[in-house]
Scaffold this motif. Structure first.
Motif, PDB file in Angstrom:
ATOM      1  N   VAL A  75       0.843  -1.203   0.000  1.00  0.00           N
ATOM      2  CA  VAL A  75       0.000   0.000   0.000  1.00  0.00           C
ATOM      3  C   VAL A  75       0.877   1.253   0.000  1.00  0.00           C
ATOM      4  O   VAL A  75       0.670   2.174  -0.790  1.00  0.00           O
ATOM      5  CB  VAL A  75      -0.965  -0.001   1.207  1.00  0.00           C
ATOM      6  CG1 VAL A  75      -1.630   1.356   1.383  1.00  0.00           C
ATOM      7  CG2 VAL A  75      -2.008  -1.101   1.053  1.00  0.00           C
ATOM      8  N   ILE A  76       1.868   1.281   0.874  1.00  0.00           N
ATOM      9  CA  ILE A  76       2.771   2.441   0.965  1.00  0.00           C
ATOM     10  C   ILE A  76       3.480   2.665  -0.361  1.00  0.00           C
ATOM     11  O   ILE A  76       3.494   3.787  -0.894  1.00  0.00           O
ATOM     12  CB  ILE A  76       3.817   2.230   2.084  1.00  0.00           C
ATOM     13  CG1 ILE A  76       3.150   2.248   3.452  1.00  0.00           C
ATOM     14  CG2 ILE A  76       4.923   3.288   2.006  1.00  0.00           C
ATOM     15  CD1 ILE A  76       4.039   1.728   4.572  1.00  0.00           C
ATOM     16  N   GLU A  77       4.055   1.617  -0.916  1.00  0.00           N
ATOM     17  CA  GLU A  77       4.823   1.751  -2.154  1.00  0.00           C
ATOM     18  C   GLU A  77       3.929   2.118  -3.337  1.00  0.00           C
ATOM     19  O   GLU A  77       4.338   2.873  -4.211  1.00  0.00           O
ATOM     20  CB  GLU A  77       5.623   0.475  -2.399  1.00  0.00           C
ATOM     21  CG  GLU A  77       6.722   0.327  -1.355  1.00  0.00           C
ATOM     22  CD  GLU A  77       7.274  -1.077  -1.210  1.00  0.00           C
ATOM     23  OE1 GLU A  77       6.862  -1.986  -1.968  1.00  0.00           O
ATOM     24  OE2 GLU A  77       8.119  -1.270  -0.320  1.00  0.00           O
ATOM     25  N   GLY A  78       2.705   1.619  -3.341  1.00  0.00           N
ATOM     26  CA  GLY A  78       1.765   1.995  -4.387  1.00  0.00           C
ATOM     27  C   GLY A  78       1.410   3.469  -4.321  1.00  0.00           C
ATOM     28  O   GLY A  78       1.345   4.155  -5.352  1.00  0.00           O
ATOM     29  N   LEU A  79       1.195   3.968  -3.120  1.00  0.00           N
ATOM     30  CA  LEU A  79       0.873   5.388  -2.951  1.00  0.00           C
ATOM     31  C   LEU A  79       2.071   6.274  -3.289  1.00  0.00           C
ATOM     32  O   LEU A  79       1.905   7.349  -3.872  1.00  0.00           O
ATOM     33  CB  LEU A  79       0.389   5.670  -1.532  1.00  0.00           C
ATOM     34  CG  LEU A  79      -0.996   5.122  -1.188  1.00  0.00           C
ATOM     35  CD1 LEU A  79      -1.266   5.277   0.302  1.00  0.00           C
ATOM     36  CD2 LEU A  79      -2.065   5.816  -2.014  1.00  0.00           C
ATOM     37  N   GLN A  80       3.254   5.830  -2.925  1.00  0.00           N
ATOM     38  CA  GLN A  80       4.451   6.618  -3.230  1.00  0.00           C
ATOM     39  C   GLN A  80       4.695   6.689  -4.732  1.00  0.00           C
ATOM     40  O   GLN A  80       5.198   7.688  -5.234  1.00  0.00           O
ATOM     41  CB  GLN A  80       5.680   6.019  -2.540  1.00  0.00           C
ATOM     42  CG  GLN A  80       5.681   6.230  -1.048  1.00  0.00           C
ATOM     43  CD  GLN A  80       6.833   5.518  -0.347  1.00  0.00           C
ATOM     44  OE1 GLN A  80       7.271   4.450  -0.774  1.00  0.00           O
ATOM     45  NE2 GLN A  80       7.280   6.080   0.747  1.00  0.00           N
ATOM     46  N   ALA A  81       4.326   5.647  -5.454  1.00  0.00           N
ATOM     47  CA  ALA A  81       4.553   5.609  -6.900  1.00  0.00           C
ATOM     48  C   ALA A  81       3.488   6.399  -7.667  1.00  0.00           C
ATOM     49  O   ALA A  81       3.741   6.842  -8.789  1.00  0.00           O
ATOM     50  CB  ALA A  81       4.559   4.158  -7.383  1.00  0.00           C
ATOM     51  N   ALA A  82       2.313   6.575  -7.060  1.00  0.00           N
ATOM     52  CA  ALA A  82       1.209   7.273  -7.724  1.00  0.00           C
ATOM     53  C   ALA A  82       1.389   8.783  -7.597  1.00  0.00           C
ATOM     54  O   ALA A  82       1.683   9.277  -6.516  1.00  0.00           O
ATOM     55  CB  ALA A  82      -0.116   6.852  -7.118  1.00  0.00           C
ATOM     56  N   PRO A  83       1.242   9.514  -8.690  1.00  0.00           N
ATOM     57  CA  PRO A  83       1.383  10.969  -8.623  1.00  0.00           C
ATOM     58  C   PRO A  83       0.230  11.615  -7.859  1.00  0.00           C
ATOM     59  O   PRO A  83      -0.906  11.184  -7.981  1.00  0.00           O
ATOM     60  CB  PRO A  83       1.376  11.393 -10.086  1.00  0.00           C
ATOM     61  CG  PRO A  83       0.666  10.298 -10.802  1.00  0.00           C
ATOM     62  CD  PRO A  83       0.945   9.045 -10.024  1.00  0.00           C
ATOM     63  N   GLY A  84       0.576  12.581  -7.038  1.00  0.00           N
ATOM     64  CA  GLY A  84      -0.423  13.399  -6.351  1.00  0.00           C
ATOM     65  C   GLY A  84      -1.153  12.738  -5.207  1.00  0.00           C
ATOM     66  O   GLY A  84      -2.211  13.199  -4.823  1.00  0.00           O
ATOM     67  N   THR A  85      -0.605  11.675  -4.615  1.00  0.00           N
ATOM     68  CA  THR A  85      -1.308  11.018  -3.511  1.00  0.00           C
ATOM     69  C   THR A  85      -0.699  11.290  -2.160  1.00  0.00           C
ATOM     70  O   THR A  85      -1.250  10.923  -1.155  1.00  0.00           O
ATOM     71  CB  THR A  85      -1.361   9.478  -3.727  1.00  0.00           C
ATOM     72  OG1 THR A  85      -0.043   8.992  -3.871  1.00  0.00           O
ATOM     73  CG2 THR A  85      -2.216   9.130  -4.918  1.00  0.00           C
ATOM     74  N   SER A  86       0.467  11.919  -2.106  1.00  0.00           N
ATOM     75  CA  SER A  86       1.060  12.197  -0.796  1.00  0.00           C
ATOM     76  C   SER A  86       0.421  13.437  -0.198  1.00  0.00           C
ATOM     77  O   SER A  86      -0.173  14.240  -0.882  1.00  0.00           O
ATOM     78  CB  SER A  86       2.566  12.369  -0.911  1.00  0.00           C
ATOM     79  OG  SER A  86       2.861  13.445  -1.749  1.00  0.00           O
ATOM     80  N   ALA A  87       0.541  13.549   1.136  1.00  0.00           N
ATOM     81  CA  ALA A  87      -0.073  14.683   1.853  1.00  0.00           C
ATOM     82  C   ALA A  87       0.705  15.946   1.634  1.00  0.00           C
ATOM     83  O   ALA A  87       1.867  15.993   1.394  1.00  0.00           O
ATOM     84  CB  ALA A  87      -0.151  14.370   3.335  1.00  0.00           C
TER      85      ALA A  87
END
Length: 87
Positions: A75-87
């Motif tokens: 989940v963490i790595e998927g979010l880090q790889a997706a553009p615009g998903t970090s806070a």
């Protein structure tokens, strides 16, 4: 699964949740190492803070059973790889 992500999660579990790291493996369920629903929620909040992201509940619901360290890493790595998903 990246080693850095897994290592960070293991360190967090050891330091903040007093889990013996010799019990940890990628496939272990968080409930099996003593995290109840409340501590699972706290763990998710700590993960979000440590990785500077927000995890949508549909990706990692603390009320869901059977969450493994490998799943959390994914989940963490998927979010880090997706553009615009970090806070």
């Amino acid at each position: 699964m990246h080693t850095d992500t897994y290592t960070t999660l293991c360190s967090m579990l050891e330091q903040k949740f007093h889990v013996d790291t010799t019990r940890l493996s990628p496939g272990i369920c968080l409930e099996a190492i003593g995290l109840d629903s409340l501590s699972l929620m706290e763990f998710v909040f700590n993960v979000e803070d440590a990785f500077h992201l927000r995890i949508p509940e549909d990706l990692l619901d603390p009320r869901q059973g059977g969450i493994t360290l490998q799943h959390v890493c994914g989940v963490i790595e998927g979010l880090q790889a997706a553009p615009g998903t970090s806070a």
